[in-house]
Design a protein around this motif. Structure first.
Motif, PDB file in Angstrom:
ATOM      1  N   ARG A   8       1.022  -1.333  -0.117  1.00  0.00           N
ATOM      2  CA  ARG A   8      -0.106  -0.060   0.133  1.00  0.00           C
ATOM      3  C   ARG A   8       0.900   1.283   0.197  1.00  0.00           C
ATOM      4  NH1 ARG A   8      -4.984   0.192   2.486  1.00  0.00           N
ATOM      5  NH2 ARG A   8      -4.869   2.185   1.508  1.00  0.00           N
ATOM      6  N   VAL A   9       0.362   2.386  -0.737  1.00  0.00           N
ATOM      7  CA  VAL A   9       0.872   3.803  -0.308  1.00  0.00           C
ATOM      8  C   VAL A   9      -0.150   4.320  -0.153  1.00  0.00           C
ATOM      9  CG1 VAL A   9       2.943   3.065  -1.926  1.00  0.00           C
ATOM     10  CG2 VAL A   9       0.867   4.101  -2.928  1.00  0.00           C
ATOM     11  N   PHE A  10       0.126   5.821   0.350  1.00  0.00           N
ATOM     12  CA  PHE A  10      -0.969   6.893   0.825  1.00  0.00           C
ATOM     13  C   PHE A  10      -0.882   8.044  -0.661  1.00  0.00           C
ATOM     14  CE2 PHE A  10      -2.396  10.628   3.066  1.00  0.00           C
ATOM     15  CZ  PHE A  10      -3.495   9.978   3.502  1.00  0.00           C
ATOM     16  N   ASP A  11      -2.087   7.951  -1.162  1.00  0.00           N
ATOM     17  CA  ASP A  11      -2.176   8.949  -2.094  1.00  0.00           C
ATOM     18  C   ASP A  11      -3.398   9.999  -1.517  1.00  0.00           C
ATOM     19  OD1 ASP A  11      -2.892  10.372  -4.459  1.00  0.00           O
ATOM     20  OD2 ASP A  11      -3.667   8.629  -5.467  1.00  0.00           O
ATOM     21  N   LYS A  12      -2.570  11.164  -1.477  1.00  0.00           N
ATOM     22  CA  LYS A  12      -3.303  12.334  -0.641  1.00  0.00           C
ATOM     23  C   LYS A  12      -3.982  13.448  -1.805  1.00  0.00           C
ATOM     24  CE  LYS A  12       0.936  15.039  -0.400  1.00  0.00           C
ATOM     25  NZ  LYS A  12       1.493  15.987   0.537  1.00  0.00           N
ATOM     26  N   VAL A  13      -4.416  12.908  -3.000  1.00  0.00           N
ATOM     27  CA  VAL A  13      -5.162  13.653  -4.027  1.00  0.00           C
ATOM     28  C   VAL A  13      -6.412  14.220  -3.521  1.00  0.00           C
ATOM     29  CG1 VAL A  13      -6.403  13.783  -6.118  1.00  0.00           C
ATOM     30  CG2 VAL A  13      -4.126  12.302  -6.015  1.00  0.00           C
ATOM     31  N   ALA A  14      -6.939  13.376  -2.765  1.00  0.00           N
ATOM     32  CA  ALA A  14      -8.560  13.836  -2.135  1.00  0.00           C
ATOM     33  C   ALA A  14      -8.473  13.823  -0.877  1.00  0.00           C
ATOM     34  CB  ALA A  14      -9.484  13.080  -2.919  1.00  0.00           C
ATOM     35  N   ILE A  15      -8.297  14.815   0.133  1.00  0.00           N
ATOM     36  CA  ILE A  15      -8.471  14.849   1.349  1.00  0.00           C
ATOM     37  C   ILE A  15      -9.145  15.855   1.566  1.00  0.00           C
ATOM     38  CG2 ILE A  15      -7.631  15.043   3.558  1.00  0.00           C
ATOM     39  CD1 ILE A  15      -4.921  13.848   2.629  1.00  0.00           C
ATOM     40  N   PRO A  16     -10.565  16.045   1.676  1.00  0.00           N
ATOM     41  CA  PRO A  16     -11.679  17.131   2.010  1.00  0.00           C
ATOM     42  C   PRO A  16     -11.034  17.877   3.244  1.00  0.00           C
ATOM     43  CG  PRO A  16     -12.523  15.075   1.505  1.00  0.00           C
ATOM     44  CD  PRO A  16     -11.492  14.713   1.930  1.00  0.00           C
ATOM     45  N   ALA A  17     -11.331  19.142   3.184  1.00  0.00           N
ATOM     46  CA  ALA A  17     -10.978  20.062   4.329  1.00  0.00           C
ATOM     47  C   ALA A  17     -12.106  20.865   4.610  1.00  0.00           C
ATOM     48  CB  ALA A  17      -9.746  20.932   4.079  1.00  0.00           C
ATOM     49  N   VAL A  18     -12.894  20.753   5.947  1.00  0.00           N
ATOM     50  CA  VAL A  18     -13.997  21.412   5.913  1.00  0.00           C
ATOM     51  C   VAL A  18     -13.805  22.387   7.181  1.00  0.00           C
ATOM     52  CG1 VAL A  18     -16.559  21.204   6.777  1.00  0.00           C
ATOM     53  CG2 VAL A  18     -15.512  19.375   5.583  1.00  0.00           C
ATOM     54  N   CYS A  19     -14.273  23.685   7.030  1.00  0.00           N
ATOM     55  CA  CYS A  19     -14.429  24.752   8.099  1.00  0.00           C
ATOM     56  C   CYS A  19     -15.864  24.990   8.482  1.00  0.00           C
ATOM     57  CB  CYS A  19     -13.860  25.874   7.453  1.00  0.00           C
ATOM     58  SG  CYS A  19     -13.787  27.401   8.749  1.00  0.00           S
ATOM     59  N   PHE A  20     -16.281  24.393   9.695  1.00  0.00           N
ATOM     60  CA  PHE A  20     -17.632  24.553  10.132  1.00  0.00           C
ATOM     61  C   PHE A  20     -17.895  26.084  10.716  1.00  0.00           C
ATOM     62  CE2 PHE A  20     -16.897  20.142   9.977  1.00  0.00           C
ATOM     63  CZ  PHE A  20     -17.803  19.362   9.508  1.00  0.00           C
ATOM     64  N   THR A  21     -17.628  27.101   9.684  1.00  0.00           N
ATOM     65  CA  THR A  21     -18.095  28.177  10.094  1.00  0.00           C
ATOM     66  C   THR A  21     -19.666  28.330   9.860  1.00  0.00           C
ATOM     67  OG1 THR A  21     -17.212  28.725   8.300  1.00  0.00           O
ATOM     68  CG2 THR A  21     -15.969  29.252  10.026  1.00  0.00           C
ATOM     69  N   ALA A  23     -18.268  14.460   0.495  1.00  0.00           N
ATOM     70  CA  ALA A  23     -18.037  13.109  -0.023  1.00  0.00           C
ATOM     71  C   ALA A  23     -18.016  13.024  -1.473  1.00  0.00           C
ATOM     72  CB  ALA A  23     -18.940  12.259   0.822  1.00  0.00           C
ATOM     73  N   ALA A  24     -19.058  13.496  -1.934  1.00  0.00           N
ATOM     74  CA  ALA A  24     -19.304  13.532  -3.559  1.00  0.00           C
ATOM     75  C   ALA A  24     -18.027  14.350  -4.101  1.00  0.00           C
ATOM     76  CB  ALA A  24     -20.491  14.514  -3.999  1.00  0.00           C
ATOM     77  N   PHE A  25     -17.463  15.367  -3.477  1.00  0.00           N
ATOM     78  CA  PHE A  25     -16.296  16.028  -4.132  1.00  0.00           C
ATOM     79  C   PHE A  25     -15.082  15.417  -4.207  1.00  0.00           C
ATOM     80  CE2 PHE A  25     -17.964  20.324  -2.587  1.00  0.00           C
ATOM     81  CZ  PHE A  25     -18.925  20.490  -3.362  1.00  0.00           C
ATOM     82  N   GLY A  26     -14.861  14.552  -3.084  1.00  0.00           N
ATOM     83  CA  GLY A  26     -13.697  13.635  -3.079  1.00  0.00           C
ATOM     84  C   GLY A  26     -13.808  12.387  -3.785  1.00  0.00           C
ATOM     85  N   LEU A  27     -15.052  11.893  -4.044  1.00  0.00           N
ATOM     86  CA  LEU A  27     -15.255  10.766  -4.764  1.00  0.00           C
ATOM     87  C   LEU A  27     -14.861  11.276  -6.294  1.00  0.00           C
ATOM     88  CD1 LEU A  27     -16.301   7.887  -5.085  1.00  0.00           C
ATOM     89  CD2 LEU A  27     -18.326   8.565  -5.340  1.00  0.00           C
ATOM     90  N   ALA A  28     -15.363  12.382  -6.486  1.00  0.00           N
ATOM     91  CA  ALA A  28     -15.076  12.766  -8.119  1.00  0.00           C
ATOM     92  C   ALA A  28     -13.586  12.921  -8.429  1.00  0.00           C
ATOM     93  CB  ALA A  28     -15.883  14.020  -8.021  1.00  0.00           C
ATOM     94  N   LEU A  29     -12.917  13.450  -7.344  1.00  0.00           N
ATOM     95  CA  LEU A  29     -11.410  13.448  -7.585  1.00  0.00           C
ATOM     96  C   LEU A  29     -10.810  12.233  -7.675  1.00  0.00           C
ATOM     97  CD1 LEU A  29     -10.261  16.827  -5.609  1.00  0.00           C
ATOM     98  CD2 LEU A  29     -10.499  16.407  -8.104  1.00  0.00           C
ATOM     99  N   GLU A  30     -11.176  11.057  -6.722  1.00  0.00           N
ATOM    100  CA  GLU A  30     -10.389   9.940  -6.539  1.00  0.00           C
ATOM    101  C   GLU A  30     -10.658   9.130  -7.781  1.00  0.00           C
ATOM    102  OE1 GLU A  30      -8.211   7.279  -4.547  1.00  0.00           O
ATOM    103  OE2 GLU A  30      -8.786   9.319  -3.837  1.00  0.00           O
ATOM    104  N   MET A  31     -11.846   9.171  -8.563  1.00  0.00           N
ATOM    105  CA  MET A  31     -12.204   8.483  -9.533  1.00  0.00           C
ATOM    106  C   MET A  31     -11.678   9.230 -10.921  1.00  0.00           C
ATOM    107  SD  MET A  31     -13.734   5.590  -8.372  1.00  0.00           S
ATOM    108  CE  MET A  31     -14.477   5.092  -9.589  1.00  0.00           C
ATOM    109  N   GLY A  32     -11.052  10.299 -10.712  1.00  0.00           N
ATOM    110  CA  GLY A  32     -10.464  10.874 -11.998  1.00  0.00           C
ATOM    111  C   GLY A  32     -11.510  11.478 -12.933  1.00  0.00           C
ATOM    112  N   ALA A  33     -12.490  12.134 -12.237  1.00  0.00           N
ATOM    113  CA  ALA A  33     -13.731  12.777 -13.163  1.00  0.00           C
ATOM    114  C   ALA A  33     -13.455  13.869 -13.891  1.00  0.00           C
ATOM    115  CB  ALA A  33     -14.935  13.173 -12.253  1.00  0.00           C
ATOM    116  N   ARG A  34     -13.938  13.865 -14.965  1.00  0.00           N
ATOM    117  CA  ARG A  34     -13.804  15.081 -15.830  1.00  0.00           C
ATOM    118  C   ARG A  34     -15.059  15.912 -15.662  1.00  0.00           C
ATOM    119  NH1 ARG A  34      -9.484  14.094 -19.126  1.00  0.00           N
ATOM    120  NH2 ARG A  34      -8.804  12.044 -18.875  1.00  0.00           N
ATOM    121  N   LEU A  35     -15.109  16.997 -16.352  1.00  0.00           N
ATOM    122  CA  LEU A  35     -16.527  17.852 -16.258  1.00  0.00           C
ATOM    123  C   LEU A  35     -17.678  17.057 -16.806  1.00  0.00           C
ATOM    124  CD1 LEU A  35     -14.951  21.499 -17.115  1.00  0.00           C
ATOM    125  CD2 LEU A  35     -15.868  20.629 -14.833  1.00  0.00           C
ATOM    126  N   GLU A  36     -17.276  16.324 -17.851  1.00  0.00           N
ATOM    127  CA  GLU A  36     -18.195  15.810 -18.540  1.00  0.00           C
ATOM    128  C   GLU A  36     -18.941  14.549 -17.803  1.00  0.00           C
ATOM    129  OE1 GLU A  36     -15.887  17.630 -21.682  1.00  0.00           O
ATOM    130  OE2 GLU A  36     -15.512  16.611 -19.803  1.00  0.00           O
TER     131      GLU A  36
END
Length: 464
Positions: A338-351, A421-434
């Motif tokens: 295993r290796v750690f891929d940090k492409v999609a780590i959401p950061a949330v500010c609960f302001t 979660a949706a944002f992270g999944l999109a990046l993790e799956m290599g989504a395009r705008l289409e």
């Protein structure tokens, strides 16, 4: 003195540490977890969970107060009252329930736990001062998950009226006045909560704007809300020491005369630093990255079979990062590759409103050499945001101009943390705008703004 030998020794029972131990137990490894205080670490006991409970209670009280003076959708209530002692008890009850769950999970997966102060003697040996006396633990693998601690200011050491986020979550009553030093996510989350509870809040920030770790476009809606709540924000200013009687903070601002800010408490929220001291890490031959332990893509340190995860390894100091690293390290120890891929780590500010980012900002993407396009959809054109009475904010998508590969997604608005979660999944799956534009999003939801922002990037926006 008792001596114990195990396959895996985990130092620290926060989110990273207990997840490491649970996953190791699931994989059949002989594992021991040492925690000095209570299981769950900062996040569960004095961080993520209790702060969100306080924020929710403050939101409810703030809405009730607003409905006592106006009725934008026909609802009016009598002026509400707050029993802050019961609020704190409710918050503590949530923490206790989750803490009990962690204890049960560790037991279920045969993790041995020891409460006590751990001190590494070498890369394989640890001495623990526990309630039942000292014991020595020898391990084939050691996982360092010691977390982080609040940064203190030399001129404002913690104690008395000068508090950290830990004390701010368990105050005996709602203060009349609160001075917050630091306009990052911790300072603004707690400052906003107390303002809704009726506290007069002043925020002092050394940079020229709030949320300096986020880009200015995301910070603007938060700044508008702070003003609406009556929070006084002083930027480009530095906090000095307290006045002689200890009831006011000296604030120095370039181009202006120094002034004193009177308050009942002074919350220092200028960041956190890796917890290195007191656990014997000076006895180890570890390569450091500043104040943090340096690791590679597998969370391995410079010492064989010594691993480090979470806040002790530096930014981003996020519980979900620590948990992901911990599960991976357990699997590596069990023989998996295993290796750690940090492409999609959401950061949330609960302001208020919330801010969420995943991946690269437009400036970061350009700095990485990409030619990018950004597309934004405002919540003012989103039906669900309007029905919630919270339409300030937007969803923004950053993509490569040539092939439309999504590089980053950000949002600011009410409840947008649940879009992470949706944002992270999109990046993790290599989504395009289409890909996003071609996915049917439920109506009416805030998630439609993600769909519309992607459509807009393709020149096909339907509702703006």
């Amino acid at each position: 003195m008792r001596e114990i030998s195990v396959k895996v020794l985990v130092i620290g029972g926060g989110p990273g540490g207990y997840v490491t131990a649970i996953r190791a137990g699931q994989l059949g490894l002989d594992v021991m977890l040492v925690e000095e205080n209570v299981l769950g670490g900062t996040c569960l006991n004095v961080g993520c969970i209790p702060s969100k409970a306080l924020i929710h209670a403050a939101d409810a009280y703030g809405h009730a107060m607003a409905q006592a003076t106006s009725a934008p959708f026909g609802l009016r209530v009598e002026r509400p009252t707050l029993d802050f002692t019961r609020t704190i008890e409710w918050k503590d009850g949530i923490v206790g329930k989750l803490k009990g769950g962690v204890t049960a999970l560790l037991k279920r997966h045969n993790v041995k736990t020891v409460r006590g102060r751990a001190a590494m003697l070498d890369g394989k040996t640890c001495r623990v001062e526990s309630d039942t006396g000292p014991q020595v633990i020898r391990a084939e693998h050691v996982v360092l998950a010691t977390g982080s601690q609040p940064v203190a200011l030399p001129s404002l050491p913690f104690g008395g009226r000068v508090i950290s986020s830990t004390e701010a979550l368990s105050l005996p009553s709602v203060p009349q006045r609160l001075a917050v030093v630091g306009a990052g996510y911790i300072g603004l989350e707690l400052g906003t909560a107390y303002a809704k509870l009726g506290t007069q809040v002043t925020v002092i920030e050394a940079e020229d704007r709030i949320l300096p770790a986020y880009d200015a476009e995301l910070a603007r809606p938060v700044a508008r809300r702070l003003k609406a709540l009556g929070i006084d924000v002083i930027t480009g200013a530095r906090a000095g020491g307290l006045s002689a009687d200890g009831d006011a903070l000296r604030v120095e601002q370039s181009g202006a005369a120094a002034r004193n800010i009177a308050a009942d408490y002074f919350l220092i929220a200028v960041g956190r630093r890796p917890r290195i001291a007191g656990v014997g890490l000076d006895q180890l031959d570890l390569t450091m990255n500043g104040a943090a332990v340096r690791i590679d893509e597998r969370c391995a340190t410079s010492m064989r079979n010594v691993w480090a995860i979470g806040d002790v390894t530096g930014e981003p100091m996020l519980a979900h990062r620590a948990m992901a690293q911990g599960a991976m390290v357990a699997e590596i120890i069990a023989g998996q590759r295993r290796v750690f891929d940090k492409v999609a780590i959401p950061a949330v500010c609960f302001t208020d409103p919330e801010v969420v980012t995943v991946g690269l900002s437009p400036d970061e993407a350009r700095a990485a050499g990409h030619t990018v396009q950004t597309s934004l959809f405002p919540f003012q054109a989103n039906g669900r945001a309007l029905t919630l009475g919270a339409d300030d904010g937007f969803v923004r998508v950053t993509a490569r101009s040539d092939n439309h590969l999504v590089l980053g997604i950000a949002a600011v608005g009410a409840g947008v943390s649940e879009l992470s979660a949706a944002f992270g999944l999109a990046l993790e799956m290599g989504a395009r705008l289409e890909d996003i534009a071609g996915t049917i999003h439920a109506h009416p939801t805030l998630g439609e703004a993600f769909h519309e922002a992607s459509l807009r990037g393709l020149g096909e926006a339907l509702h703006v």
